[in-house]
Design a protein around this motif. Sequence first.
Motif, PDB file in Angstrom:
ATOM      1  N   HIS A  63       0.826  -1.209   0.000  1.00 30.42           N
ATOM      2  CA  HIS A  63       0.000   0.000   0.000  1.00 30.42           C
ATOM      3  C   HIS A  63       0.862   1.260   0.000  1.00 30.42           C
ATOM      4  CE1 HIS A  63      -3.941  -1.868   0.555  1.00 30.42           C
ATOM      5  NE2 HIS A  63      -3.368  -2.719   1.387  1.00 30.42           N
ATOM      6  N   GLY A  64       0.781   2.009  -1.094  1.00 28.61           N
ATOM      7  CA  GLY A  64       1.396   3.327  -1.165  1.00 28.61           C
ATOM      8  C   GLY A  64       0.506   4.368  -0.510  1.00 28.61           C
ATOM      9  N   PRO A  65       0.866   5.660  -0.626  1.00 28.23           N
ATOM     10  CA  PRO A  65       0.141   6.715   0.095  1.00 28.23           C
ATOM     11  C   PRO A  65      -1.358   6.771  -0.209  1.00 28.23           C
ATOM     12  CG  PRO A  65       2.205   7.550  -0.778  1.00 28.23           C
ATOM     13  CD  PRO A  65       2.043   6.166  -1.331  1.00 28.23           C
ATOM     14  N   GLU A  66      -1.733   6.671  -1.476  1.00 24.63           N
ATOM     15  CA  GLU A  66      -3.149   6.799  -1.827  1.00 24.63           C
ATOM     16  C   GLU A  66      -3.970   5.639  -1.285  1.00 24.63           C
ATOM     17  OE1 GLU A  66      -5.907   7.209  -5.831  1.00 24.63           O
ATOM     18  OE2 GLU A  66      -3.846   7.961  -5.877  1.00 24.63           O
ATOM     19  N   SER A  67      -3.460   4.419  -1.434  1.00 18.76           N
ATOM     20  CA  SER A  67      -4.241   3.277  -0.949  1.00 18.76           C
ATOM     21  C   SER A  67      -4.233   3.194   0.574  1.00 18.76           C
ATOM     22  CB  SER A  67      -3.761   1.964  -1.578  1.00 18.76           C
ATOM     23  OG  SER A  67      -2.440   1.666  -1.216  1.00 18.76           O
ATOM     24  N   ARG A  68      -3.177   3.695   1.232  1.00 20.40           N
ATOM     25  CA  ARG A  68      -3.190   3.764   2.700  1.00 20.40           C
ATOM     26  C   ARG A  68      -4.269   4.728   3.179  1.00 20.40           C
ATOM     27  NH1 ARG A  68       0.634   6.172   4.607  1.00 20.40           N
ATOM     28  NH2 ARG A  68       2.072   6.529   2.886  1.00 20.40           N
ATOM     29  N   ALA A  69      -4.396   5.845   2.483  1.00 18.17           N
ATOM     30  CA  ALA A  69      -5.459   6.801   2.824  1.00 18.17           C
ATOM     31  C   ALA A  69      -6.829   6.155   2.632  1.00 18.17           C
ATOM     32  CB  ALA A  69      -5.328   8.053   1.970  1.00 18.17           C
ATOM     33  N   GLY A  70      -6.961   5.329   1.592  1.00 18.33           N
ATOM     34  CA  GLY A  70      -8.218   4.620   1.376  1.00 18.33           C
ATOM     35  C   GLY A  70      -8.524   3.636   2.484  1.00 18.33           C
ATOM     36  N   LEU A  71      -7.506   2.936   2.978  1.00 16.26           N
ATOM     37  CA  LEU A  71      -7.701   2.016   4.102  1.00 16.26           C
ATOM     38  C   LEU A  71      -8.132   2.777   5.354  1.00 16.26           C
ATOM     39  CD1 LEU A  71      -4.670  -0.453   3.812  1.00 16.26           C
ATOM     40  CD2 LEU A  71      -7.037  -0.845   3.097  1.00 16.26           C
ATOM     41  N   ALA A  72      -7.500   3.929   5.579  1.00 13.32           N
ATOM     42  CA  ALA A  72      -7.852   4.737   6.749  1.00 13.32           C
ATOM     43  C   ALA A  72      -9.301   5.213   6.661  1.00 13.32           C
ATOM     44  CB  ALA A  72      -6.903   5.922   6.866  1.00 13.32           C
ATOM     45  N   ALA A  73      -9.697   5.698   5.483  1.00 12.28           N
ATOM     46  CA  ALA A  73     -11.064   6.190   5.310  1.00 12.28           C
ATOM     47  C   ALA A  73     -12.078   5.061   5.474  1.00 12.28           C
ATOM     48  CB  ALA A  73     -11.208   6.839   3.929  1.00 12.28           C
ATOM     49  N   LEU A  74     -11.768   3.891   4.926  1.00 13.16           N
ATOM     50  CA  LEU A  74     -12.674   2.751   5.041  1.00 13.16           C
ATOM     51  C   LEU A  74     -12.779   2.295   6.494  1.00 13.16           C
ATOM     52  CD1 LEU A  74     -14.474   0.762   3.490  1.00 13.16           C
ATOM     53  CD2 LEU A  74     -12.432  -0.670   3.130  1.00 13.16           C
ATOM     54  N   THR A  75     -11.670   2.334   7.206  1.00 14.91           N
ATOM     55  CA  THR A  75     -11.677   1.972   8.626  1.00 14.91           C
ATOM     56  C   THR A  75     -12.595   2.907   9.403  1.00 14.91           C
ATOM     57  OG1 THR A  75      -9.429   1.062   8.513  1.00 14.91           O
ATOM     58  CG2 THR A  75     -10.232   1.733  10.685  1.00 14.91           C
ATOM     59  N   ARG A  76     -12.485   4.200   9.150  1.00 15.38           N
ATOM     60  CA  ARG A  76     -13.345   5.166   9.846  1.00 15.38           C
ATOM     61  C   ARG A  76     -14.814   4.956   9.476  1.00 15.38           C
ATOM     62  NH1 ARG A  76      -8.635   8.586   8.637  1.00 15.38           N
ATOM     63  NH2 ARG A  76      -7.685   9.141  10.642  1.00 15.38           N
ATOM     64  N   GLU A  77     -15.078   4.793   8.193  1.00 16.46           N
ATOM     65  CA  GLU A  77     -16.464   4.636   7.739  1.00 16.46           C
ATOM     66  C   GLU A  77     -17.121   3.408   8.362  1.00 16.46           C
ATOM     67  OE1 GLU A  77     -18.857   3.237   3.742  1.00 16.46           O
ATOM     68  OE2 GLU A  77     -16.887   4.171   3.475  1.00 16.46           O
ATOM     69  N   LYS A  91      -7.521   5.190  16.271  1.00 14.28           N
ATOM     70  CA  LYS A  91      -6.162   4.659  16.425  1.00 14.28           C
ATOM     71  C   LYS A  91      -5.808   3.754  15.249  1.00 14.28           C
ATOM     72  CE  LYS A  91      -3.168   2.049  19.563  1.00 14.28           C
ATOM     73  NZ  LYS A  91      -3.073   1.312  20.848  1.00 14.28           N
ATOM     74  N   SER A  92      -6.736   2.879  14.848  1.00 17.72           N
ATOM     75  CA  SER A  92      -6.487   1.984  13.717  1.00 17.72           C
ATOM     76  C   SER A  92      -6.332   2.761  12.418  1.00 17.72           C
ATOM     77  CB  SER A  92      -7.622   0.968  13.585  1.00 17.72           C
ATOM     78  OG  SER A  92      -7.687   0.125  14.710  1.00 17.72           O
ATOM     79  N   ALA A  93      -7.218   3.741  12.210  1.00 21.66           N
ATOM     80  CA  ALA A  93      -7.161   4.533  10.983  1.00 21.66           C
ATOM     81  C   ALA A  93      -5.885   5.370  10.923  1.00 21.66           C
ATOM     82  CB  ALA A  93      -8.391   5.430  10.885  1.00 21.66           C
ATOM     83  N   THR A  94      -5.501   5.942  12.054  1.00 25.05           N
ATOM     84  CA  THR A  94      -4.302   6.783  12.103  1.00 25.05           C
ATOM     85  C   THR A  94      -3.049   5.987  11.773  1.00 25.05           C
ATOM     86  OG1 THR A  94      -5.316   8.273  13.706  1.00 25.05           O
ATOM     87  CG2 THR A  94      -2.914   8.294  13.585  1.00 25.05           C
ATOM     88  N   ALA A  95      -3.005   4.716  12.158  1.00 22.02           N
ATOM     89  CA  ALA A  95      -1.847   3.886  11.827  1.00 22.02           C
ATOM     90  C   ALA A  95      -1.690   3.776  10.310  1.00 22.02           C
ATOM     91  CB  ALA A  95      -1.995   2.503  12.451  1.00 22.02           C
ATOM     92  N   PHE A  96      -2.802   3.655   9.579  1.00 21.64           N
ATOM     93  CA  PHE A  96      -2.728   3.628   8.116  1.00 21.64           C
ATOM     94  C   PHE A  96      -2.292   4.982   7.573  1.00 21.64           C
ATOM     95  CE2 PHE A  96      -6.163   0.198   8.353  1.00 21.64           C
ATOM     96  CZ  PHE A  96      -5.278  -0.837   8.075  1.00 21.64           C
ATOM     97  N   ASP A  97      -2.812   6.060   8.164  1.00 21.76           N
ATOM     98  CA  ASP A  97      -2.467   7.409   7.706  1.00 21.76           C
ATOM     99  C   ASP A  97      -0.989   7.723   7.899  1.00 21.76           C
ATOM    100  OD1 ASP A  97      -4.909   8.424   6.743  1.00 21.76           O
ATOM    101  OD2 ASP A  97      -5.579   8.972   8.756  1.00 21.76           O
ATOM    102  N   TRP A 148      -9.948  -5.428  13.952  1.00 18.88           N
ATOM    103  CA  TRP A 148     -11.214  -5.968  13.454  1.00 18.88           C
ATOM    104  C   TRP A 148     -11.280  -5.937  11.937  1.00 18.88           C
ATOM    105  CZ3 TRP A 148     -13.993  -2.617  10.502  1.00 18.88           C
ATOM    106  CH2 TRP A 148     -13.727  -1.260  10.646  1.00 18.88           C
ATOM    107  N   MET A 149     -10.573  -4.969  11.308  1.00 24.28           N
ATOM    108  CA  MET A 149     -10.621  -4.827   9.852  1.00 24.28           C
ATOM    109  C   MET A 149     -10.127  -6.083   9.145  1.00 24.28           C
ATOM    110  SD  MET A 149      -9.215  -2.175  11.672  1.00 24.28           S
ATOM    111  CE  MET A 149      -7.528  -2.078  11.135  1.00 24.28           C
ATOM    112  N   ALA A 150      -9.205  -6.796   9.777  1.00 25.17           N
ATOM    113  CA  ALA A 150      -8.602  -7.969   9.145  1.00 25.17           C
ATOM    114  C   ALA A 150      -9.597  -9.093   8.912  1.00 25.17           C
ATOM    115  CB  ALA A 150      -7.435  -8.467  10.006  1.00 25.17           C
ATOM    116  N   ALA A 159     -11.905  -3.597   0.357  1.00 24.94           N
ATOM    117  CA  ALA A 159     -10.475  -3.286   0.268  1.00 24.94           C
ATOM    118  C   ALA A 159      -9.735  -4.249  -0.651  1.00 24.94           C
ATOM    119  CB  ALA A 159      -9.844  -3.307   1.661  1.00 24.94           C
ATOM    120  N   TYR A 160     -10.141  -5.529  -0.636  1.00 26.46           N
ATOM    121  CA  TYR A 160      -9.346  -6.545  -1.338  1.00 26.46           C
ATOM    122  C   TYR A 160     -10.147  -7.464  -2.253  1.00 26.46           C
ATOM    123  CZ  TYR A 160      -5.989  -4.977   2.104  1.00 26.46           C
ATOM    124  OH  TYR A 160      -5.165  -4.195   2.869  1.00 26.46           O
ATOM    125  N   GLY A 161     -11.476  -7.341  -2.241  1.00 26.73           N
ATOM    126  CA  GLY A 161     -12.285  -8.220  -3.074  1.00 26.73           C
ATOM    127  C   GLY A 161     -12.233  -9.665  -2.654  1.00 26.73           C
TER     128      GLY A 161
END
Length: 197
Positions: A63-77, A91-97, A148-150, A159-161
């Motif tokens: 995961h590069g910067p853009e997809s990490r931001a996507g993981l963070a946003a999905l975690t929050r949502e 805390k989980s989302a911030t780790a991705f950010d 929990w996201m895992a 995130a991964y289909g």
Amino acid sequence: MTDAPYQPPKWPQLAEFLRLRRSTPAQLLNAPAPEGAVLEDILTSALRVPDHGKLAPWRIVVHGPESRAGLAALTRELGHGAGRVPEKVEKSATAFDQSPLVVAVLSHPVAHDAIPLLEQQLSAGAVCLEMMHAAMAHGFGANWLSGWMAFDPEFLSRAYGIAAPQFVAGFIHLGTPSAKAPERPRPEMGDIVTYRD
């Protein structure tokens, strides 16, 4: 003349490293992260794990910067939508950010009559640990997180289909440590280890 018996190599530095290894907390990981040939070497090393039947029951997503931001946003949502504790979601989302690089190791089992699902899942866990060791060998810090996201069906799908029995064996956070990782208490050998004749 008989050949001398095989003598396996000894790796005293490796033994010392394994005895003292310590994960770096994700919040202590800064840029730069491994990239290019170094990252490829880390990933190559991570795949040299026990794999009964040579099934390769895992997949890797870097995961590069853009997809990490996507993981963070999905975690929050999804986290807030499910009513999870807001501080833990953040805390989980911030780790991705904040992590310079995140590598997801997906458990990707293969249907097989002789090789159980659990054995394949354990192999995916071995990929996570081997990746951390390889990153540390190159002078980087690493932390293996899940959360929990895992295992969340919607997160996995979006995130991964993927869907169960597939899941994220680990989000491996990689970067340059800003400080030495603090030590933590370890189990007492006598509480864990039993010797039998």
